[in-house]
Enzyme design. Structure first.
Site, short mmCIF file in Angstrom:
data_model
loop_
_atom_site.label_atom_id
_atom_site.label_comp_id
_atom_site.label_asym_id
_atom_site.label_seq_id
_atom_site.Cartn_x
_atom_site.Cartn_y
_atom_site.Cartn_z
N GLU A 163 4.77 3.90 6.12
CA GLU A 163 3.55 3.08 6.11
C GLU A 163 2.44 3.82 5.36
O GLU A 163 2.44 5.06 5.33
CB GLU A 163 3.10 2.88 7.56
CG GLU A 163 2.90 1.52 8.11
CD GLU A 163 2.29 0.40 7.31
OE1 GLU A 163 1.98 0.54 6.12
OE2 GLU A 163 2.11 -0.65 7.92
N ASP A 164 1.50 3.08 4.82
CA ASP A 164 0.37 3.74 4.17
C ASP A 164 -0.67 4.21 5.18
O ASP A 164 -1.11 5.35 5.15
CB ASP A 164 -0.28 2.82 3.10
CG ASP A 164 -0.68 1.44 3.64
OD1 ASP A 164 -0.37 1.11 4.82
OD2 ASP A 164 -1.29 0.67 2.87
N ASP A 180 -4.26 1.57 11.19
CA ASP A 180 -5.68 1.34 11.50
C ASP A 180 -5.75 0.86 12.96
O ASP A 180 -5.73 1.68 13.88
CB ASP A 180 -6.22 0.32 10.49
CG ASP A 180 -7.70 0.08 10.59
OD1 ASP A 180 -8.41 0.92 11.16
OD2 ASP A 180 -8.18 -0.94 10.07
N GLY A 219 0.78 -1.24 0.00
CA GLY A 219 0.00 0.00 0.00
C GLY A 219 0.81 1.28 0.00
O GLY A 219 0.30 2.33 -0.39
N LYS A 270 -6.00 6.36 11.44
CA LYS A 270 -7.40 6.36 11.91
C LYS A 270 -7.36 6.27 13.43
O LYS A 270 -7.38 5.16 13.99
CB LYS A 270 -8.15 5.13 11.37
CG LYS A 270 -8.35 5.10 9.87
CD LYS A 270 -9.13 3.83 9.51
CE LYS A 270 -9.27 3.64 8.03
NZ LYS A 270 -9.87 2.33 7.69
N PHE A 273 -13.43 3.13 5.55
CA PHE A 273 -12.54 2.47 4.59
C PHE A 273 -12.16 3.44 3.46
O PHE A 273 -13.02 4.13 2.91
CB PHE A 273 -13.24 1.23 4.02
CG PHE A 273 -12.30 0.36 3.26
CD1 PHE A 273 -11.35 -0.41 3.92
CD2 PHE A 273 -12.32 0.33 1.87
CE1 PHE A 273 -10.46 -1.20 3.22
CE2 PHE A 273 -11.44 -0.47 1.16
CZ PHE A 273 -10.51 -1.23 1.84
N VAL A 274 -10.88 3.47 3.15
CA VAL A 274 -10.39 4.35 2.07
C VAL A 274 -9.57 3.56 1.05
O VAL A 274 -9.02 2.50 1.38
CB VAL A 274 -9.53 5.52 2.61
CG1 VAL A 274 -10.37 6.51 3.42
CG2 VAL A 274 -8.35 5.01 3.45
N ARG A 316 -5.87 1.21 -6.30
CA ARG A 316 -4.56 1.79 -5.93
C ARG A 316 -4.18 2.94 -6.85
O ARG A 316 -3.41 3.81 -6.47
CB ARG A 316 -3.45 0.72 -6.04
CG ARG A 316 -3.58 -0.44 -5.08
CD ARG A 316 -2.29 -1.27 -5.10
NE ARG A 316 -2.46 -2.60 -4.54
CZ ARG A 316 -2.37 -2.91 -3.24
NH1 ARG A 316 -2.13 -1.96 -2.36
NH2 ARG A 316 -2.50 -4.15 -2.84
N ASP A 369 -5.70 -0.16 -1.38
CA ASP A 369 -6.58 -0.94 -2.25
C ASP A 369 -7.81 -1.48 -1.55
O ASP A 369 -7.88 -1.56 -0.32
CB ASP A 369 -5.82 -2.16 -2.81
CG ASP A 369 -5.62 -3.23 -1.74
OD1 ASP A 369 -5.08 -2.91 -0.66
OD2 ASP A 369 -6.03 -4.38 -1.98
P1 IMP Z 1 -3.69 -2.41 11.13
O1 IMP Z 1 -2.80 -3.56 11.42
O2 IMP Z 1 -5.11 -2.65 11.57
O3 IMP Z 1 -3.16 -1.07 11.64
O4 IMP Z 1 -3.84 -2.31 9.56
C1 IMP Z 1 -2.85 -1.91 8.75
C2 IMP Z 1 -3.05 -2.40 7.32
O5 IMP Z 1 -4.43 -2.67 7.01
C3 IMP Z 1 -2.62 -1.31 6.37
O6 IMP Z 1 -1.23 -1.37 6.10
C4 IMP Z 1 -3.50 -1.57 5.17
O7 IMP Z 1 -2.89 -2.53 4.33
C5 IMP Z 1 -4.78 -2.15 5.74
N1 IMP Z 1 -5.84 -1.14 5.89
C6 IMP Z 1 -6.33 -0.64 7.04
N2 IMP Z 1 -7.31 0.26 6.81
C7 IMP Z 1 -7.43 0.34 5.47
C8 IMP Z 1 -8.28 1.13 4.59
O8 IMP Z 1 -9.12 1.94 4.99
N3 IMP Z 1 -8.09 0.92 3.26
C9 IMP Z 1 -7.19 0.05 2.74
N4 IMP Z 1 -6.36 -0.69 3.53
C10 IMP Z 1 -6.49 -0.55 4.88
#
Ligand code: IMP
Length: 177
Positions: A100-101, A104, A46, A132, A153-154, A166, A160
């Site tokens: 990082e992208d 979450d 991402g 977020k 969700f984005v 993407r 993606d």
């Molecule tokens: P976390 O481990 O819950 O912080 O999630 C991190 C990963 O989940 C990111 O690197 C993304 O690949 C994916 N992700 C979380 N939220 C989104 C979203 O809104 N859109 C797309 N990918 C997301």
């Protein structure tokens, strides 16, 4: 309105706003890491556009390398296991900046940080394009945040939905039907 597979999205952050924040963050990194020869570790997939745009604006001596986090089901337990792939150089004593992208829940980043710390870098900081805050379960200090967004969700600018979306130059947020 933009359709990605079966979902509808609308623009949340324009390409121009993204580029302006990328410029700010790159400037801060140029100042903070001058003389430190940092290694930028981009987390695929991402972040690929964020990594490229940040990296183009850096004028300090620095390296870039790419990591990927694989999640898989452990057959002997119910939890999802994570594995960090691609760390093929020593980071001992080096200054690390993770790119990082999106943060979450924070689980992915927490896993990355814990895994990298074992390799004894001199320092680790984190730059994430998106955060977020309402969704984050694990408190992690984020050194550079492009934009804080609501818990929706984005897609776009590298992020993606099931592999699609993407290739939007802006960040798009899901809208309800
Ligand atoms: P976390 O481990 O819950 O912080 O999630 C991190 C990963 O989940 C990111 O690197 C993304 O690949 C994916 N992700 C979380 N939220 C989104 C979203 O809104 N859109 C797309 N990918 C997301």
């Amino acid at each position: 309105m933009v359709e990605v597979l079966d979902l509808k999205f609308k623009e949340l952050i324009s390409a121009e706003e993204i580029q302006a924040r990328v410029d700010d963050i790159s400037n801060q990194l140029n100042t903070k890491y001058e003389g430190k020869n940092p290694i930028f570790l981009g987390i695929l997939n991402g972040s690929f556009l964020f990594i490229a745009d940040i990296f183009k604006k850096l004028y300090i001596p620095c390296e870039v390398s790419f990591l990927k986090v694989n999640s898989y089901q452990n057959t002997s337990s119910t939890g999802k296991m994570k594995e960090l792939i691609g760390l093929n150089q020593s980071i001992e004593g080096r200054h690390i900046v993770i790119l990082e992208d999106i943060v979450d829940t924070g689980r992915t980043l927490d896993f990355i940080l814990k895994t990298l710390e074992i390799h004894k870098p001199a320092s680790i900081s984190v730059a994430t394009l998106l955060h977020k805050p309402e969704a984050t379960l694990i408190p992690i200090s984020l050194d550079y945040v492009g934009f804080e967004i609501q818990n929706q969700f984005v897609v776009g600018y590298g992020l993606d939905y099931n592999g699609f979306g993407r290739n939007s130059s802006s960040i798009l947020i899901k809208v309800d039907d």
